[in-house]
Design a protein around this motif. Structure first.
Motif, short mmCIF file in Angstrom:
data_model
loop_
_atom_site.label_atom_id
_atom_site.label_comp_id
_atom_site.label_asym_id
_atom_site.label_seq_id
_atom_site.Cartn_x
_atom_site.Cartn_y
_atom_site.Cartn_z
N ALA A 33 0.83 -1.22 0.00
CA ALA A 33 0.00 0.00 0.00
C ALA A 33 0.85 1.26 0.00
O ALA A 33 0.48 2.28 -0.54
CB ALA A 33 -0.93 -0.02 1.21
N SER A 34 2.02 1.20 0.61
CA SER A 34 2.85 2.39 0.72
C SER A 34 3.83 2.53 -0.43
O SER A 34 4.53 3.53 -0.54
CB SER A 34 3.62 2.35 2.05
N ALA A 35 3.91 1.49 -1.31
CA ALA A 35 4.94 1.50 -2.33
C ALA A 35 4.60 2.43 -3.48
O ALA A 35 5.48 3.08 -4.05
CB ALA A 35 5.16 0.08 -2.86
N VAL A 36 3.35 2.48 -3.86
CA VAL A 36 2.94 3.26 -5.02
C VAL A 36 1.75 4.12 -4.64
O VAL A 36 0.81 3.64 -4.01
CB VAL A 36 2.57 2.32 -6.20
N SER A 37 1.79 5.39 -5.03
CA SER A 37 0.69 6.29 -4.68
C SER A 37 -0.54 5.98 -5.51
O SER A 37 -0.44 5.55 -6.66
CB SER A 37 1.12 7.75 -4.91
N PRO A 38 -1.75 6.17 -4.97
CA PRO A 38 -2.97 5.88 -5.74
C PRO A 38 -3.22 6.93 -6.81
O PRO A 38 -3.06 8.13 -6.57
CB PRO A 38 -4.06 5.89 -4.67
N LEU A 39 -3.61 6.48 -7.98
CA LEU A 39 -4.03 7.40 -9.03
C LEU A 39 -5.52 7.67 -8.92
O LEU A 39 -5.98 8.79 -9.14
CB LEU A 39 -3.70 6.81 -10.41
N VAL A 40 -6.28 6.63 -8.56
CA VAL A 40 -7.74 6.74 -8.42
C VAL A 40 -8.13 6.33 -7.01
O VAL A 40 -7.68 5.29 -6.51
CB VAL A 40 -8.46 5.85 -9.45
N GLN A 41 -8.94 7.16 -6.37
CA GLN A 41 -9.47 6.85 -5.04
C GLN A 41 -10.99 6.97 -5.09
O GLN A 41 -11.53 8.01 -5.48
CB GLN A 41 -8.90 7.81 -3.99
N VAL A 42 -11.66 5.91 -4.69
CA VAL A 42 -13.12 5.88 -4.66
C VAL A 42 -13.55 5.68 -3.22
O VAL A 42 -13.11 4.73 -2.56
CB VAL A 42 -13.67 4.74 -5.55
N ARG A 43 -14.42 6.56 -2.72
CA ARG A 43 -14.84 6.52 -1.33
C ARG A 43 -16.37 6.54 -1.23
O ARG A 43 -17.01 7.49 -1.66
CB ARG A 43 -14.27 7.72 -0.55
N ASP A 44 -16.91 5.47 -0.70
CA ASP A 44 -18.36 5.36 -0.44
C ASP A 44 -19.20 5.74 -1.66
O ASP A 44 -20.18 6.49 -1.55
CB ASP A 44 -18.75 6.23 0.75
#
Length: 341
Positions: free
Chosen positions: A5-16
């Motif tokens: 999880a800490s290795a690569v930053s998220p490009l897409v984040q989906v929340r609820d």
């Protein structure tokens, strides 16, 4: 491949993420009344830069709707979608009774593209291959003239198509070739993020592997980040670093591909895995099949508590009352089940 999880930053984040559709209630009489279909009901996940996240589940569980809502082809009813840290879910403007895109959303669309499920329906039959692939370049005024034609040639070669066929029409090609044309169109603007919405379901089995291998090669060569939507678990495992399993509009399990296949924790995932054929007659005869009884509940009137409890052979009283949260039970492995912890 395992992604920390800490290795690569998220490009897409989906929340609820929530997507609801209004449908007329049958037999409502003169006064029209509407029911709400909960197509997507509180979905959360991230897609890290350079990875492929597989989204798998039965037909009608909300997979394709999730992909379209992430790209903002559908306006979410609630929740957040962040692309490269930008809250693109909020870039809609109300005009009377309609919602339209903000100019910022149009600009970011160059970086997000989609490969559609049906290559026959997604290509304009009145346009040549050259016009189809060049359309995004014209819309965004990227290049023109001979430079645009050369760019189309390069894109067709990238997806394994002969550029000599640029002047032909979609009906002159096979299903696999049409899907390659659709992929070339999706790559025209050099996107960072690609949603592949069941790109092989409408193809012959002999062609499916070619398209899967093409997508894997393009991801490696172009550094694409991808959301791969499918109901075929074997195909998802072949292409994805992580897999999210959906049921009735919710994600019930999320983990690395190998963990989902070898150590499924949710009863629904275990049933899906048990239905995948094994190319070993001895192992196939000896393994235990998990058969799910009953029908999928209606998204208009979903059951209280866990959405899977009406078909779960392990259900308890708590399952009928409380909705289980998607919680991490081991590093990188999240499950929404009261019986797992």
């Amino acid at each position: 491949m395992t992604w920390a999880a800490s290795a690569v930053s998220p490009l897409v984040q989906v929340r609820d993420l929530v997507v609801r559709f209004s449908v007329p209630r049958p037999g409502a009489g003169i006064v029209r009344r509407f029911d709400q279909i909960r197509a997507v009901d509180g979905v959360s996940f991230t897609v890290r830069r350079g990875e492929t996240l597989g989204l798998v589940g039965e037909s009608g569980c909300g997979k394709s709707t999730t992909g379209r809502a992430v790209l903002q082809l559908l306006r979410p009813s609630a929740g957040e979608v962040l692309f490269a840290g930008e809250p693109i879910h909020s870039w809609w403007v109300r005009r009377g009774r309609r919602w339209i895109w903000d100019a910022r959303l149009r600009d970011v669309r160059r970086r997000m593209q989609m490969v559609f499920q049906d290559p026959h329906a997604s290509l304009n039959p009145r346009m040549t291959v050259e016009a189809i692939v060049a359309e995004p370049l014209r819309n965004f005024r990227v290049v023109g003239g001979d430079e645009r034609r050369e760019r189309v040639r390069q894109l067709l070669e990238t997806v394994g198509m002969d550029p000599r066929f640029m002047r032909r029409y979609p009906h002159e090609f096979s299903g696999g070739q049409r899907q390659r044309i659709g992929i070339a169109r999706a790559l025209a603007l050099g996107p960072d993020f690609l949603v592949a919405d069941e790109p092989i379901s409408a193809l012959d089995v002999s062609i499916q592997a070619q398209i899967l291998n093409l997508l894997a090669r393009l991801r490696q060569e172009l550094g694409l980040t991808m959301l791969f939507v499918a109901h075929d678990l074997a195909a998802v495992r072949h292409t994805s670093d992580r897999i999210a399993v959906m049921y009735l509009g919710r994600i019930v399990e999320l983990a690395a591909s190998d963990a989902i296949v070898t150590r499924p924790l949710h009863p629904y995932t275990q049933a899906l895995i048990s239905a995948v054929p094994i190319p070993d007659p001895v192992a196939e005869r000896s393994r235990r099949r998990i058969v799910i009884s009953g029908e999928v509940p209606s998204p208009i009137d979903p059951p209280a508590g866990c959405p899977f409890h009406t078909r779960c052979p392990l259900r308890e009283d708590r399952c009928t009352r409380e909705v289980p949260a998607l919680a991490e039970v081991t590093p990188g492995h999240a499950v929404a089940c009261h019986l797992v912890g």
